[in-house]
Design an enzyme around this catalytic site. Sequence first.
Site, short mmCIF file in Angstrom:
data_model
loop_
_atom_site.label_atom_id
_atom_site.label_comp_id
_atom_site.label_asym_id
_atom_site.label_seq_id
_atom_site.Cartn_x
_atom_site.Cartn_y
_atom_site.Cartn_z
CG LEU A 75 -1.98 -1.35 1.18
CD1 LEU A 75 -2.96 -1.07 2.65
CD2 LEU A 75 -2.82 -1.13 -0.09
CB CYS A 76 4.39 2.01 -0.20
SG CYS A 76 4.88 1.59 1.56
CG MET A 116 6.42 2.65 4.75
SD MET A 116 6.85 1.80 6.20
CE MET A 116 7.19 0.15 5.55
CG ASP A 131 24.11 -12.57 -0.17
OD1 ASP A 131 23.53 -13.72 -0.17
OD2 ASP A 131 24.30 -11.92 -1.46
#
Length: 162
Positions: A75-76, A116, A131
Site C-alpha cells: 500500500l505504499c 518506508m 549475504d
Amino acid sequence: MSDFTHFDAEGKAIMVDVSEKNANLRTAVAIGSIMVSEEIYEKIAAGTVAKGDVLGVARVAGIMAAKKTSELIPLCHLLPLTSCKLDFDLQHSEDGHYFVNAACTVKTVAQTGVEMEALTGVNIALLTIYDMCKAIDKHMSIQHVHLAYKSGGKSGEFLWQS
C-alpha cells in the site's frame, strides 16, 4: 477503523488518498546494525571479503531497494525520490561485540512521506552485508532497525527517543 488509514469504512485495505495534500519536502532517516564476528569486521574494514566491496555493494542495494519500496510494500505510494544515501560505521564495543551500523537518509518533495523507503533501504543494505559475508560466518544478527528521524507533512517532525 478510522485510526487505520489503510482501511476504508468497511475494513477493506486501500491505498491512502493523498491527492488533497500539498507536496512538500519530506525527509526520513532509518538506522540499524548487524552484529558480526571479529573476522568479518576485520575483513570488511580491510576490504578483503572475497565477494568484494561489502559496504559499496550494500550501499547500492539499499538505494535500489528504497527506489522500489512501492513494489515491495503493497500500500505504499510510488514516490519520486530526490535523494537517497546510505552511510556505514564500523563499531567495536567494549564487551567484545562487532557491529556494522547503517543509516539510510531519503528525501522527496511529495504528498506523503518516505519513512518506508528509508526503512526498506537500511534493511536491504544490512541483508546485503549478511549475504556477502555468510560464507565466512553465518552467526550475524540484524538489530535495532527503526525510524530515527522524519520531517515534513502534517505530523511534522519525529525524533526517536531511546
